[in-house]
Design a protein around this motif. Structure first.
Motif, PDB file in Angstrom:
ATOM      1  N   ILE A  54       1.305  -1.779  -0.175  1.00 47.62           N
ATOM      2  CA  ILE A  54      -0.336   0.220  -0.494  1.00 47.62           C
ATOM      3  C   ILE A  54       0.618   0.862   0.047  1.00 47.62           C
ATOM      4  CG2 ILE A  54      -1.222   1.304   1.669  1.00 47.62           C
ATOM      5  CD1 ILE A  54      -2.741  -1.215  -0.156  1.00 47.62           C
ATOM      6  N   ARG A  57       1.803   1.865  -3.587  1.00 46.60           N
ATOM      7  CA  ARG A  57       1.517   2.202  -4.411  1.00 46.60           C
ATOM      8  C   ARG A  57       0.488   3.831  -4.282  1.00 46.60           C
ATOM      9  NH1 ARG A  57      -4.746  -1.227  -3.931  1.00 46.60           N
ATOM     10  NH2 ARG A  57      -2.714  -2.806  -4.319  1.00 46.60           N
ATOM     11  N   GLN A 226      -6.531  -0.845   3.452  1.00 46.33           N
ATOM     12  CA  GLN A 226      -6.393  -1.947   2.589  1.00 46.33           C
ATOM     13  C   GLN A 226      -4.758  -2.800   2.750  1.00 46.33           C
ATOM     14  OE1 GLN A 226      -5.780   0.247  -1.795  1.00 46.33           O
ATOM     15  NE2 GLN A 226      -7.699   2.130  -1.083  1.00 46.33           N
ATOM     16  N   SER A 229      -6.772  -5.738   4.380  1.00 46.43           N
ATOM     17  CA  SER A 229      -7.587  -6.291   3.802  1.00 46.43           C
ATOM     18  C   SER A 229      -6.005  -6.862   2.486  1.00 46.43           C
ATOM     19  CB  SER A 229      -8.168  -4.831   2.435  1.00 46.43           C
ATOM     20  OG  SER A 229      -8.467  -6.541   1.278  1.00 46.43           O
ATOM     21  N   ILE A 230      -5.491  -6.375   2.324  1.00 46.15           N
ATOM     22  CA  ILE A 230      -4.527  -7.145   1.694  1.00 46.15           C
ATOM     23  C   ILE A 230      -4.040  -8.313   2.195  1.00 46.15           C
ATOM     24  CG2 ILE A 230      -1.993  -7.215   0.160  1.00 46.15           C
ATOM     25  CD1 ILE A 230      -2.935  -4.541  -0.553  1.00 46.15           C
ATOM     26  N   SER A 233      -5.568 -11.645   3.134  1.00 44.57           N
ATOM     27  CA  SER A 233      -5.102 -11.913   1.795  1.00 44.57           C
ATOM     28  C   SER A 233      -3.999 -12.812   1.949  1.00 44.57           C
ATOM     29  CB  SER A 233      -5.481 -11.754   0.516  1.00 44.57           C
ATOM     30  OG  SER A 233      -6.701 -10.963   0.601  1.00 44.57           O
ATOM     31  N   THR A 295      -2.580  -7.989 -14.754  1.00 45.79           N
ATOM     32  CA  THR A 295      -2.541  -6.542 -14.753  1.00 45.79           C
ATOM     33  C   THR A 295      -2.517  -5.467 -15.870  1.00 45.79           C
ATOM     34  OG1 THR A 295      -2.013  -6.465 -12.377  1.00 45.79           O
ATOM     35  CG2 THR A 295      -1.850  -4.540 -12.987  1.00 45.79           C
ATOM     36  N   GLN A 370      -6.597  -9.381  -7.397  1.00 48.09           N
ATOM     37  CA  GLN A 370      -6.297  -8.075  -6.731  1.00 48.09           C
ATOM     38  C   GLN A 370      -5.218  -7.412  -7.993  1.00 48.09           C
ATOM     39  OE1 GLN A 370      -3.283  -9.572  -3.737  1.00 48.09           O
ATOM     40  NE2 GLN A 370      -4.848  -9.625  -2.107  1.00 48.09           N
ATOM     41  N   TYR A 374      -9.878  -5.713  -7.121  1.00 49.76           N
ATOM     42  CA  TYR A 374     -10.856  -6.382  -6.309  1.00 49.76           C
ATOM     43  C   TYR A 374     -10.275  -6.437  -5.104  1.00 49.76           C
ATOM     44  CZ  TYR A 374     -13.705  -6.194 -10.028  1.00 49.76           C
ATOM     45  OH  TYR A 374     -14.290  -6.608 -11.386  1.00 49.76           O
ATOM     46  N   SER A 375     -10.209  -6.015  -4.392  1.00 48.62           N
ATOM     47  CA  SER A 375      -9.236  -6.209  -2.132  1.00 48.62           C
ATOM     48  C   SER A 375      -9.914  -6.926  -1.379  1.00 48.62           C
ATOM     49  CB  SER A 375      -8.720  -5.279  -2.524  1.00 48.62           C
ATOM     50  OG  SER A 375      -7.551  -4.766  -3.242  1.00 48.62           O
ATOM     51  N   TYR A 376     -11.075  -5.989  -1.577  1.00 46.82           N
ATOM     52  CA  TYR A 376     -11.883  -6.605  -0.161  1.00 46.82           C
ATOM     53  C   TYR A 376     -12.589  -7.711  -0.441  1.00 46.82           C
ATOM     54  CZ  TYR A 376     -10.939  -1.679   0.753  1.00 46.82           C
ATOM     55  OH  TYR A 376      -9.957  -0.447   1.163  1.00 46.82           O
ATOM     56  N   THR A 379     -10.913 -10.920   0.721  1.00 43.58           N
ATOM     57  CA  THR A 379     -10.991 -10.660   2.400  1.00 43.58           C
ATOM     58  C   THR A 379     -11.829 -10.878   2.593  1.00 43.58           C
ATOM     59  OG1 THR A 379      -9.488  -8.287   1.980  1.00 43.58           O
ATOM     60  CG2 THR A 379     -10.608  -9.234   4.131  1.00 43.58           C
TER      61      THR A 379
END
Length: 521
Positions: A54, A57, A226, A229-230, A233, A295, A370, A374-376, A379
């Motif tokens: 994050i 990012r 965020q 969330s990651i 995962s 990606t 990801q 789509y991250s959430y 999770t």
């Protein structure tokens, strides 16, 4: 590719060191270590797979690498927020160590939990350094720090455990020494990262005294939400282990099993963790190398290329994951003896081995989702899977012991797979492999199973030629891997189960493709 290579090396080290460690401390010592390991796993995921991503990012999206003022504000904000997180987690685990040990059913674990809680204080340093370098596009410092951290940690664990056992110390003191490896490894990683900062002459950016000193709350909130969330995962297997640490041993005790026997049973059950790690590392590494391609195609708006890459990743995860799962199940008795000195718990570990296939599929789908932004949703699925695992432990472990716990793990993973597949279908509106692919792959596995059964039967008379069962198990294990793997790969090529583009992604892919081309002729 650099981070994938680093992850591959660290995962291999993380799985392999458990074998000599178990041989040194035995099943009870292994139980002690594995009870506490999930706490370290959480700290590792936060500082490696969650917050640095994050931070990088944020740096990339806000282009702060082009603005020194913004860069300083970003680093200051990230460091202070993560320092608060690290201190909070340290307080929870350090001062709650006694209560947590009681929940686990073993109050002697309290000092070990206190030791491992210190690793959370390293979180802001590791995360900010790694996130900074990744944000400016330099993956090398992060990769080197991950590898050095694992090497130092593994060396500390094996050295301390050997010295402490030989000096007659208790298994709990030895476990504490092993936990100290998390600190030596983390500190080593910080020193490596700081060295890169010093060489690059970027020390001023990381100074909390430097002006301007301004906290961006929006950045901080994004980092926490965020990043969490990651992290979740990336902590799938760790969280499943945590459920076992919190409930399995205490459940065995409640059902009348003596303490020493329960510790041995849990230690034997924990042999499955390195087996699953080794079984999934190849499949996930191969599949996740495709994630940047997915990606890239997605950002270009090339829908067909996205579907093609996702299909390849999905098929490879199944082909490799299924072979690893079934092959291990067939060879588990000699593998268990070869690695852990005896074949205790083979029936339980066979059930547990099914985790390899589901984990390979899950990690592949998580990486793809990801990569698509789509991250959430993933999770939520993982958290639901953890709840399923806990309920499964309550129901099945109470009735069937470690067999029930192994089944609960497999069932929880299967639920997550179903949810992720449904999510993928809702995004793309199609399946990523035809029924013919699944039938052909199933036939390949059945042929491999038949050959492995024949190998074990044909080689059994040779046991009298070996000094010990463990030495003989080495022959059975490696011979089975070579013979079974060769048969499986041959059938995969012969039946053209993977297309030319897909074959090239496998190790020695060009040679496999040339063989397939000759067969077609």
């Amino acid at each position: 590719m650099i981070l994938t290579a680093a992850a591959f090396i660290t995962k291999i080290l993380s799985a392999i060191y458990r074998v000599p460690f178990q041989n040194i401390v035995g099943d009870v010592g292994f139980y002690i270590y594995q009870q506490i390991y999930p706490i370290y796993g959480i700290a590792l995921a936060l500082s490696t797979y969650g917050f640095p991503v994050i931070i990088s990012r944020l740096i990339a999206q806000n282009e702060v690498d082009q603005d020194v003022k913004k860069m300083k504000e970003m680093i200051q904000t990230a460091f202070l927020f993560l320092a608060a997180v690290g201190i909070a987690l340290f307080i929870v685990f350090y001062f709650g160590s006694s209560s947590l040990a009681k929940v686990m059913g073993d109050s002697k674990l309290t000092p070990l939990i206190k030791i491992i809680s210190i690793s959370f204080l390293l979180l802001p340093f590791l995360s900010v350094f790694r996130g900074y370098f990744q944000g400016i596009g330099n993956m090398f410092p992060t990769a080197v720090s991950q590898v050095i951290e694992q090497i130092v940690r593994v060396a500390t664990i094996l050295l301390f455990s050997t010295v402490l056992i030989r000096s007659g110390k208790s298994l709990y003191i030895t476990g504490g020494g092993a936990m100290f490896g998390s600190l030596t490894g983390g500190i080593s990683a910080i020193l490596v990262l700081f060295t890169f900062v010093w060489v690059k002459r970027n020390t001023d950016i990381f100074s909390l005294r430097s002006k301007p000193f301004h906290i961006h709350w929006s950045w901080g909130k994004m980092l926490l939400f965020q990043g969490a969330s990651i992290c979740i995962s990336g902590m799938l297997l760790i969280l499943l282990q945590m459920v076992d640490s919190l409930s399995l041993y205490s459940t065995l005790i409640k059902h009348g099993i003596a303490e020493l026997e329960a510790k041995q049973i849990k230690g034997i059950y924990d042999r499955g963790q390195p087996l699953v790690q080794l079984g999934t590392v190849v499949a996930t590494s191969l599949s996740l190398t495709l994630v940047p391609l997915v990606t890239s195609a997605y950002k270009k708006g090339d829908g067909e290329a996205v579907k093609a890459k996702v299909t390849i990743a999905w098929k490879i995860s199944i082909v490799v994951g299924l072979a690893a799962t079934v092959g291990l199940m067939m060879l588990l008795e000699p593998v268990n003896t070869m690695l852990f000195e005896n074949s205790d718990g083979t029936a339980v570990l066979r059930i547990f081995s099914l985790s390899i296939l589901f984990t390979s599929m899950i990690l592949t789908l998580l990486g793809i989702l990801q990569g698509l932004g789509y991250s959430y949703a993933p999770t939520k699925y993982i958290l639901l899977g953890i709840v399923v695992k806990y309920v499964g432990n309550v129901i099945f472990a109470s009735a069937f012991g470690t067999r029930g716990a192994a089944f609960a793990t497999v069932f929880a993973l299967s639920v997550i797979v179903v949810l992720l597949v449904l999510k993928m279908k809702s995004i793309f509106g199609q399946s990523f492999a035809s029924p013919v692919f699944y039938v052909k792959t199933g036939i390949s596995v059945l042929l491999m199973m038949a050959v492995l059964r024949l190998w074990l039967w044909a080689a059994s008379p040779l046991q009298s030629l070996f000094e010990s069962e463990r030495v003989f198990s080495v022959l059975l294990s490696f011979g089975g891997v070579l013979i079974g793997g060769a048969v499986y790969v041959y059938v995969i090529i012969r039946r053209s189960i993977l297309a030319e583009e897909e074959l090239l992604l496998l190790p020695l892919g060009s040679k496999l493709l040339s063989i397939q081309t000759r067969k077609k002729r």
